[in-house]
Design a protein around this motif. Structure first.
Motif, PDB file in Angstrom:
ATOM      1  N   ASP A   6      14.309  36.830 -43.018  1.00  0.00           N
ATOM      2  CA  ASP A   6      13.206  36.969 -42.075  1.00  0.00           C
ATOM      3  C   ASP A   6      11.917  36.696 -42.845  1.00  0.00           C
ATOM      4  OD1 ASP A   6      11.873  37.471 -39.722  1.00  0.00           O
ATOM      5  OD2 ASP A   6      12.472  39.566 -39.583  1.00  0.00           O
ATOM      6  N   LEU A   7      10.789  36.830 -42.193  1.00  0.00           N
ATOM      7  CA  LEU A   7       9.507  36.649 -42.870  1.00  0.00           C
ATOM      8  C   LEU A   7       8.465  37.545 -42.239  1.00  0.00           C
ATOM      9  CD1 LEU A   7       7.821  33.278 -41.866  1.00  0.00           C
ATOM     10  CD2 LEU A   7       9.583  34.375 -40.534  1.00  0.00           C
ATOM     11  N   THR A   8       7.404  37.781 -42.995  1.00  0.00           N
ATOM     12  CA  THR A   8       6.304  38.601 -42.506  1.00  0.00           C
ATOM     13  C   THR A   8       5.358  37.738 -41.678  1.00  0.00           C
ATOM     14  OG1 THR A   8       4.918  38.172 -44.437  1.00  0.00           O
ATOM     15  CG2 THR A   8       6.419  40.095 -44.547  1.00  0.00           C
ATOM     16  N   GLY A   9       4.459  38.394 -40.958  1.00  0.00           N
ATOM     17  CA  GLY A   9       3.447  37.668 -40.189  1.00  0.00           C
ATOM     18  C   GLY A   9       2.552  36.822 -41.079  1.00  0.00           C
ATOM     19  N   ALA A  10       2.196  37.347 -42.249  1.00  0.00           N
ATOM     20  CA  ALA A  10       1.352  36.584 -43.177  1.00  0.00           C
ATOM     21  C   ALA A  10       2.073  35.333 -43.669  1.00  0.00           C
ATOM     22  CB  ALA A  10       0.946  37.462 -44.365  1.00  0.00           C
ATOM     23  N   ALA A  11       3.366  35.447 -43.950  1.00  0.00           N
ATOM     24  CA  ALA A  11       4.145  34.286 -44.391  1.00  0.00           C
ATOM     25  C   ALA A  11       4.269  33.270 -43.254  1.00  0.00           C
ATOM     26  CB  ALA A  11       5.518  34.721 -44.888  1.00  0.00           C
ATOM     27  N   ALA A  12       4.441  33.738 -42.020  1.00  0.00           N
ATOM     28  CA  ALA A  12       4.524  32.827 -40.872  1.00  0.00           C
ATOM     29  C   ALA A  12       3.213  32.054 -40.705  1.00  0.00           C
ATOM     30  CB  ALA A  12       4.849  33.609 -39.601  1.00  0.00           C
ATOM     31  N   ARG A  16       2.723  27.920 -40.960  1.00  0.00           N
ATOM     32  CA  ARG A  16       2.080  27.058 -39.957  1.00  0.00           C
ATOM     33  C   ARG A  16       1.039  26.153 -40.615  1.00  0.00           C
ATOM     34  NH1 ARG A  16       1.493  31.816 -37.389  1.00  0.00           N
ATOM     35  NH2 ARG A  16       3.183  32.292 -35.973  1.00  0.00           N
ATOM     36  N   GLN A  17       0.261  26.721 -41.508  1.00  0.00           N
ATOM     37  CA  GLN A  17      -0.759  25.959 -42.228  1.00  0.00           C
ATOM     38  C   GLN A  17      -0.108  24.865 -43.086  1.00  0.00           C
ATOM     39  OE1 GLN A  17      -3.384  28.401 -44.624  1.00  0.00           O
ATOM     40  NE2 GLN A  17      -3.811  26.705 -46.007  1.00  0.00           N
ATOM     41  N   LEU A  18       0.924  25.225 -43.833  1.00  0.00           N
ATOM     42  CA  LEU A  18       1.592  24.258 -44.713  1.00  0.00           C
ATOM     43  C   LEU A  18       2.258  23.141 -43.920  1.00  0.00           C
ATOM     44  CD1 LEU A  18       3.148  26.708 -47.335  1.00  0.00           C
ATOM     45  CD2 LEU A  18       1.138  25.222 -47.636  1.00  0.00           C
ATOM     46  N   VAL A  19       2.878  23.475 -42.798  1.00  0.00           N
ATOM     47  CA  VAL A  19       3.508  22.458 -41.955  1.00  0.00           C
ATOM     48  C   VAL A  19       2.451  21.527 -41.372  1.00  0.00           C
ATOM     49  CG1 VAL A  19       4.757  22.116 -39.779  1.00  0.00           C
ATOM     50  CG2 VAL A  19       5.605  23.758 -41.467  1.00  0.00           C
ATOM     51  N   GLY A  20       1.282  22.071 -41.034  1.00  0.00           N
ATOM     52  CA  GLY A  20       0.200  21.229 -40.537  1.00  0.00           C
ATOM     53  C   GLY A  20      -0.245  20.196 -41.563  1.00  0.00           C
ATOM     54  N   THR A  21      -0.136  20.536 -42.827  1.00  0.00           N
ATOM     55  CA  THR A  21      -0.538  19.631 -43.905  1.00  0.00           C
ATOM     56  C   THR A  21       0.603  18.734 -44.378  1.00  0.00           C
ATOM     57  OG1 THR A  21      -2.149  21.252 -44.694  1.00  0.00           O
ATOM     58  CG2 THR A  21      -1.491  19.541 -46.256  1.00  0.00           C
ATOM     59  N   HIS A  22       1.814  19.299 -44.502  1.00  0.00           N
ATOM     60  CA  HIS A  22       2.921  18.602 -45.159  1.00  0.00           C
ATOM     61  C   HIS A  22       4.057  18.187 -44.234  1.00  0.00           C
ATOM     62  CE1 HIS A  22       1.214  19.665 -49.071  1.00  0.00           C
ATOM     63  NE2 HIS A  22       1.020  20.877 -48.574  1.00  0.00           N
ATOM     64  N   GLY A  23       4.040  18.609 -42.990  1.00  0.00           N
ATOM     65  CA  GLY A  23       5.168  18.350 -42.104  1.00  0.00           C
ATOM     66  C   GLY A  23       6.229  19.429 -42.271  1.00  0.00           C
ATOM     67  N   PRO A  24       7.430  19.228 -41.690  1.00  0.00           N
ATOM     68  CA  PRO A  24       8.485  20.242 -41.745  1.00  0.00           C
ATOM     69  C   PRO A  24       8.811  20.642 -43.186  1.00  0.00           C
ATOM     70  CG  PRO A  24       9.076  18.517 -40.208  1.00  0.00           C
ATOM     71  CD  PRO A  24       7.843  18.044 -40.935  1.00  0.00           C
ATOM     72  N   VAL A  25       9.129  21.936 -43.371  1.00  0.00           N
ATOM     73  CA  VAL A  25       9.389  22.481 -44.706  1.00  0.00           C
ATOM     74  C   VAL A  25      10.719  23.220 -44.739  1.00  0.00           C
ATOM     75  CG1 VAL A  25       6.923  22.684 -45.257  1.00  0.00           C
ATOM     76  CG2 VAL A  25       8.133  24.637 -44.253  1.00  0.00           C
ATOM     77  N   LEU A  56      21.197  30.483 -45.786  1.00  0.00           N
ATOM     78  CA  LEU A  56      21.042  31.878 -45.357  1.00  0.00           C
ATOM     79  C   LEU A  56      20.645  32.003 -43.903  1.00  0.00           C
ATOM     80  CD1 LEU A  56      19.119  33.310 -48.430  1.00  0.00           C
ATOM     81  CD2 LEU A  56      21.575  33.408 -47.960  1.00  0.00           C
ATOM     82  N   GLY A  57      20.034  30.966 -43.369  1.00  0.00           N
ATOM     83  CA  GLY A  57      19.583  30.989 -41.985  1.00  0.00           C
ATOM     84  C   GLY A  57      18.332  30.164 -41.823  1.00  0.00           C
ATOM     85  N   ASP A  58      17.796  30.197 -40.614  1.00  0.00           N
ATOM     86  CA  ASP A  58      16.579  29.462 -40.292  1.00  0.00           C
ATOM     87  C   ASP A  58      15.511  30.437 -39.826  1.00  0.00           C
ATOM     88  OD1 ASP A  58      17.684  26.878 -40.757  1.00  0.00           O
ATOM     89  OD2 ASP A  58      18.659  26.974 -38.798  1.00  0.00           O
ATOM     90  N   LEU A  59      14.329  30.305 -40.393  1.00  0.00           N
ATOM     91  CA  LEU A  59      13.199  31.120 -39.956  1.00  0.00           C
ATOM     92  C   LEU A  59      12.630  30.530 -38.686  1.00  0.00           C
ATOM     93  CD1 LEU A  59      11.470  31.499 -43.438  1.00  0.00           C
ATOM     94  CD2 LEU A  59      12.910  33.191 -42.267  1.00  0.00           C
ATOM     95  N   ARG A  60      12.377  31.369 -37.705  1.00  0.00           N
ATOM     96  CA  ARG A  60      11.794  30.937 -36.430  1.00  0.00           C
ATOM     97  C   ARG A  60      10.328  31.342 -36.434  1.00  0.00           C
ATOM     98  NH1 ARG A  60      15.688  27.520 -35.084  1.00  0.00           N
ATOM     99  NH2 ARG A  60      17.707  28.549 -35.104  1.00  0.00           N
ATOM    100  N   VAL A  61       9.470  30.350 -36.391  1.00  0.00           N
ATOM    101  CA  VAL A  61       8.026  30.573 -36.414  1.00  0.00           C
ATOM    102  C   VAL A  61       7.431  29.839 -35.225  1.00  0.00           C
ATOM    103  CG1 VAL A  61       5.895  30.255 -37.736  1.00  0.00           C
ATOM    104  CG2 VAL A  61       8.041  30.742 -38.940  1.00  0.00           C
ATOM    105  N   THR A  62       6.705  30.554 -34.385  1.00  0.00           N
ATOM    106  CA  THR A  62       6.100  29.952 -33.212  1.00  0.00           C
ATOM    107  C   THR A  62       5.203  28.783 -33.610  1.00  0.00           C
ATOM    108  OG1 THR A  62       6.125  32.096 -32.098  1.00  0.00           O
ATOM    109  CG2 THR A  62       4.650  30.413 -31.187  1.00  0.00           C
ATOM    110  N   GLY A  63       5.401  27.664 -32.938  1.00  0.00           N
ATOM    111  CA  GLY A  63       4.533  26.503 -33.140  1.00  0.00           C
ATOM    112  C   GLY A  63       5.033  25.483 -34.150  1.00  0.00           C
ATOM    113  N   ILE A  64       6.126  25.798 -34.885  1.00  0.00           N
ATOM    114  CA  ILE A  64       6.672  24.832 -35.841  1.00  0.00           C
ATOM    115  C   ILE A  64       8.195  24.799 -35.719  1.00  0.00           C
ATOM    116  CG2 ILE A  64       4.755  25.080 -37.470  1.00  0.00           C
ATOM    117  CD1 ILE A  64       6.617  26.765 -39.263  1.00  0.00           C
TER     118      ILE A  64
END
Length: 115
Positions: A6-12, A16-25, A56-64
């Motif tokens: 899982d991930l924290t809100g800060a990590a999510a 989002r910021q990193l995906v906006g710059t680099h694409g899918p991660v 291990l799984g896939d992190l689900r983050v709104t918007g990416i």
């Protein structure tokens, strides 16, 4: 399949910021020393997953897109009884992980899996 990551809100928010710059991660957690034992964030497709790596799984983050999380097989043997939460804290991590220029680093918080 059991929920292992899982991930924290800060990590999510950072993802989002990193995906906006680099694409899918994606993440890979190795068993290396120093920063190599931290979760490393890479542009998807730029890190080669090996036959012994464990998904291990896939992190689900709104918007990416979903963010796959992998761990080396040897490291998984030590961590297979734990639930991992990816968090972000101030500080300089590895130069190979995408968050390094942001002045923060990803880290793993763990707890035993619920049975």
């Amino acid at each position: 399949m059991m929920d292992r990551v899982d991930l924290t809100g800060a990590a999510a928010a950072l993802l989002r910021q990193l995906v906006g710059t680099h694409g899918p991660v994606m993440f890979h957690q190795s068993g290396g020393c120093c920063d190599g034992s931290a979760p490393m964030c890479y542009p998807r497709g730029e890190f080669r997953i090996g036959e012994s790596d464990v998904h291990l799984g896939d992190l689900r983050v709104t918007g990416i897109d979903a963010v796959p999380v992998w761990m080396s097989g040897a490291q998984y043997e030590y961590w297979k009884h734990t639930h991992l939460t990816i968090d972000v804290v101030p500080g300089r991590g590895s130069g190979f992980s995408l968050e390094a220029p942001e002045g923060v680093r990803f880290l793993i918080r763990s707890r035993l899996l619920d049975t």
